[in-house]
Design a protein around this motif. Structure first.
Motif, PDB file in Angstrom:
ATOM      1  N   MET A   1     -19.082   0.692 -60.442  1.00 50.67           N
ATOM      2  CA  MET A   1     -17.762   1.317 -59.364  1.00 50.67           C
ATOM      3  C   MET A   1     -16.657   1.279 -58.925  1.00 50.67           C
ATOM      4  N   ASP A   2     -15.403   1.088 -59.123  1.00 53.04           N
ATOM      5  CA  ASP A   2     -14.576   0.831 -59.423  1.00 53.04           C
ATOM      6  C   ASP A   2     -13.619   1.943 -58.466  1.00 53.04           C
ATOM      7  N   LEU A   3     -13.014   0.476 -57.414  1.00 57.40           N
ATOM      8  CA  LEU A   3     -12.100   1.274 -56.087  1.00 57.40           C
ATOM      9  C   LEU A   3     -11.114   0.541 -56.762  1.00 57.40           C
ATOM     10  N   GLU A   4      -9.979   1.099 -56.134  1.00 52.89           N
ATOM     11  CA  GLU A   4      -8.363   0.371 -56.630  1.00 52.89           C
ATOM     12  C   GLU A   4      -7.850   1.206 -55.484  1.00 52.89           C
ATOM     13  N   MET A   5      -7.043   0.207 -54.312  1.00 49.06           N
ATOM     14  CA  MET A   5      -6.125   0.492 -53.358  1.00 49.06           C
ATOM     15  C   MET A   5      -4.778  -0.098 -53.589  1.00 49.06           C
ATOM     16  N   SER A   6      -3.574   0.447 -54.085  1.00 47.92           N
ATOM     17  CA  SER A   6      -2.452  -0.204 -54.081  1.00 47.92           C
ATOM     18  C   SER A   6      -1.286   0.056 -54.359  1.00 47.92           C
ATOM     19  N   LEU A   7      -0.484  -0.484 -54.550  1.00 41.71           N
ATOM     20  CA  LEU A   7       1.086   0.271 -55.396  1.00 41.71           C
ATOM     21  C   LEU A   7       1.149   1.067 -56.154  1.00 41.71           C
ATOM     22  N   ARG A   8       0.150   0.116 -56.893  1.00 47.00           N
ATOM     23  CA  ARG A   8       0.650   0.323 -58.683  1.00 47.00           C
ATOM     24  C   ARG A   8       0.097   1.532 -58.916  1.00 47.00           C
ATOM     25  N   ILE A   9      -1.523   2.204 -58.296  1.00 47.62           N
ATOM     26  CA  ILE A   9      -1.102   4.220 -58.193  1.00 47.62           C
ATOM     27  C   ILE A   9      -0.219   4.917 -58.092  1.00 47.62           C
ATOM     28  N   ASP A  10       0.035   5.592 -58.957  1.00 52.11           N
ATOM     29  CA  ASP A  10       0.798   6.145 -59.347  1.00 52.11           C
ATOM     30  C   ASP A  10       0.485   8.155 -58.934  1.00 52.11           C
ATOM     31  N   ASP A  11      -0.868   8.370 -59.742  1.00 49.84           N
ATOM     32  CA  ASP A  11      -1.471   9.552 -59.873  1.00 49.84           C
ATOM     33  C   ASP A  11      -3.006   8.747 -59.454  1.00 49.84           C
ATOM     34  N   PRO A  12      -3.608   9.341 -57.691  1.00 48.27           N
ATOM     35  CA  PRO A  12      -4.329   9.005 -57.267  1.00 48.27           C
ATOM     36  C   PRO A  12      -5.284   9.909 -57.384  1.00 48.27           C
ATOM     37  N   ILE A  13      -6.607   9.224 -57.952  1.00 52.28           N
ATOM     38  CA  ILE A  13      -7.634  10.481 -57.915  1.00 52.28           C
ATOM     39  C   ILE A  13      -8.959  10.162 -58.064  1.00 52.28           C
ATOM     40  N   ASP A  14      -9.631  11.444 -57.206  1.00 51.33           N
ATOM     41  CA  ASP A  14     -11.365  10.440 -57.081  1.00 51.33           C
ATOM     42  C   ASP A  14     -12.081  11.054 -58.635  1.00 51.33           C
ATOM     43  N   ARG A  15     -12.913  10.551 -59.237  1.00 54.83           N
ATOM     44  CA  ARG A  15     -13.477  11.012 -59.886  1.00 54.83           C
ATOM     45  C   ARG A  15     -15.470  10.216 -60.271  1.00 54.83           C
ATOM     46  N   VAL A  16     -16.265  11.174 -60.734  1.00 54.19           N
ATOM     47  CA  VAL A  16     -16.845  11.297 -61.087  1.00 54.19           C
ATOM     48  C   VAL A  16     -17.583  10.846 -62.469  1.00 54.19           C
ATOM     49  N   THR A  17     -18.079  10.280 -63.409  1.00 54.27           N
ATOM     50  CA  THR A  17     -18.465  10.506 -64.731  1.00 54.27           C
ATOM     51  C   THR A  17     -20.179  10.786 -64.797  1.00 54.27           C
ATOM     52  N   PHE A  18     -20.694  11.533 -65.564  1.00 54.56           N
ATOM     53  CA  PHE A  18     -21.953  10.759 -65.658  1.00 54.56           C
ATOM     54  C   PHE A  18     -21.979  10.891 -67.634  1.00 54.56           C
ATOM     55  N   GLU A  19     -23.052   9.161 -67.755  1.00 56.78           N
ATOM     56  CA  GLU A  19     -22.332   9.264 -69.589  1.00 56.78           C
ATOM     57  C   GLU A  19     -23.871   9.518 -70.016  1.00 56.78           C
ATOM     58  N   GLY A  20     -23.780  10.213 -71.560  1.00 53.28           N
ATOM     59  CA  GLY A  20     -24.706  10.296 -71.879  1.00 53.28           C
ATOM     60  C   GLY A  20     -25.246  11.470 -73.575  1.00 53.28           C
ATOM     61  N   SER A  21     -26.541  11.984 -73.823  1.00 53.35           N
ATOM     62  CA  SER A  21     -26.440  12.456 -74.211  1.00 53.35           C
ATOM     63  C   SER A  21     -25.815  14.014 -73.833  1.00 53.35           C
ATOM     64  N   PRO A  22     -25.731  14.757 -75.281  1.00 48.78           N
ATOM     65  CA  PRO A  22     -25.601  15.864 -74.569  1.00 48.78           C
ATOM     66  C   PRO A  22     -26.113  16.825 -73.889  1.00 48.78           C
ATOM     67  N   PRO A  23     -26.302  17.595 -72.750  1.00 49.25           N
ATOM     68  CA  PRO A  23     -24.572  17.737 -72.265  1.00 49.25           C
ATOM     69  C   PRO A  23     -23.662  16.878 -71.872  1.00 49.25           C
ATOM     70  N   LEU A  24     -23.708  15.847 -71.353  1.00 44.52           N
ATOM     71  CA  LEU A  24     -23.070  14.417 -71.351  1.00 44.52           C
ATOM     72  C   LEU A  24     -22.727  14.421 -72.435  1.00 44.52           C
ATOM     73  N   PRO A  25     -20.995  13.757 -71.895  1.00 45.94           N
ATOM     74  CA  PRO A  25     -20.828  13.492 -70.895  1.00 45.94           C
ATOM     75  C   PRO A  25     -20.166  14.643 -70.096  1.00 45.94           C
ATOM     76  N   ALA A  26     -19.968  14.575 -68.441  1.00 46.20           N
ATOM     77  CA  ALA A  26     -19.918  15.555 -67.656  1.00 46.20           C
ATOM     78  C   ALA A  26     -18.795  14.889 -66.367  1.00 46.20           C
ATOM     79  N   THR A  27     -17.583  15.774 -65.776  1.00 47.57           N
ATOM     80  CA  THR A  27     -17.170  14.625 -64.376  1.00 47.57           C
ATOM     81  C   THR A  27     -16.475  15.854 -63.945  1.00 47.57           C
ATOM     82  N   TRP A  28     -16.870  15.100 -62.618  1.00 44.02           N
ATOM     83  CA  TRP A  28     -15.669  15.963 -61.795  1.00 44.02           C
ATOM     84  C   TRP A  28     -14.898  15.089 -61.467  1.00 44.02           C
TER      85      TRP A  28
END
Length: 352
Positions: free
Chosen positions: A274-301
């Protein structure tokens, strides 16, 4: 069951006007959205003068002049017993328990935005058991929802994991530009403090985002596993150069926000990050979920720009209100909602 029958059976609580307790930015937004449906019968705030001022600044100011404003939930529910309650007052579960007890005593269901109430059973087992017993005895339910926690870093990854049932690991990231967020959140993440002040407030558990551990426990329960261990921490993000935001100057070396991160381990391997940053250095906000592993992974929302926190939380609260009657009595979680949480689109009232 027919569409008409289904709609009627799932909106009983939502058809009752609600009591909104806590008129900070989220509480006010919930109240605004609830004006037409389900309606607001009363509002509550510990500082009635400040709350009345906030309501007077809204486009619906004339409406709010007619809505009674109380300084305690007890007083509001004496006047309106059994009315569903939205509690948007605090982040820590022990502080919420007196209001949950009050709601139970008056026969009211509750939706709360309290972060630790998402999954309070591990951090606060005693308080959780006490609340569970009070609500169950009263035949009422309490449910915690929100955008984070309550959706982005817990419910959403669980739903997405349905298509990838055996990933090696799940990585959940949220990057928030604190310049675009409300004042209370800026204060919560320590914006403008010195590094020493941040450290002192961290020692008192008085800073940073709440709910990351609860999100990790929620995901474990939803996926049917028990983590071997979880770890989390919150650190200050420090300005590497002076900057001015909305007329306020933040010097070099001052706190520019916070970075909250955590990991959960299963069978000797980190399976959740889990990685959450709320700060002034974030110029491009984003929310992202990534599943890592063997094909068909990785997959990212991804959600470029990020999901709106305050407005999104208010909409999730209203969606939860429509499902309260389907929940078992007691202290519930999003896993207790049959079919999951879903929105209600505007529709012709004659078909509802």
């Amino acid at each position: 069951m027919s569409t008409h029958q289904q709609s009627s059976s799932t909106t009983g609580v939502a058809q009752r006007s609600i009591v909104v307790c806590g008129l900070g930015p989220i509480g006010v937004r919930v109240a605004q959205l609830a004006v037409d449906r389900p309606g607001v019968v009363a509002v509550v705030d510990v500082d009635p003068a400040a709350a009345r001022s906030r309501l007077a600044a809204l486009p619906e100011a004339v409406f709010w002049e007619r809505v009674p404003l109380f300084d305690s939930l007890e007083a509001a529910l004496v006047a309106h017993p059994g009315s569903p309650v939205v509690l948007s007052t605090c982040s820590d579960f022990p502080r919420l328990t007196p209001d949950l007890a009050t709601a139970a005593r008056h026969g009211s269901h509750v939706v709360t935005t309290c972060e630790e109430a998402l999954w309070p059973f591990v951090r606060h087992p005693g308080d959780s058991q006490q609340v569970q017993e009070l609500l169950a005895a009263a035949g009422t339910s309490a449910l915690a929802v929100g955008i984070n926690p309550g959706f982005l870093m817990d419910l959403l990854p669980v739903v997405l994991a349905t298509a990838y049932p055996e990933p090696d690991s799940i990585v959940i990231e949220r990057k928030v530009d604190i310049r675009r967020r409300r004042g209370p959140l800026q204060e919560k993440v320590g914006l403008g403090l010195s590094a020493q002040e941040f450290a002192e407030r961290k020692q008192r558990s008085g800073i940073g985002h709440r709910g990351l551990d609860e999100s990790m426990h929620f995901i474990a329960a939803a996926l049917g596993v028990r983590w071997d261990a979880i770890e989390s921490d919150t650190v200050a993000v420090i300005n590497d150069a002076a900057q001015t935001v909305d007329g306020t100057h933040y010097p070099e070396g001052a706190v520019a926000g916070m970075h909250n991160f955590g990991t959960a381990t299963l069978a000797g391997k980190v399976r959740l990050r889990m990685d959450l940053e709320m700060s002034l250095r974030i110029d491009d906000p984003i929310d992202r979920v990534t599943f890592e592993g063997s094909p068909p992974l990785p997959a990212t929302w991804t959600a470029p720009g990020g999901v709106p926190g305050d407005d999104g939380t208010a909409h999730v609260v209203l969606a939860a209100l429509t499902r309260l009657e389907e929940l078992p009595p007691g202290l519930c979680t999003l896993l207790d909602i049959p079919g999951g949480l879903r929105s209600s689109w505007a529709r012709d009232e004659t078909t509802a």
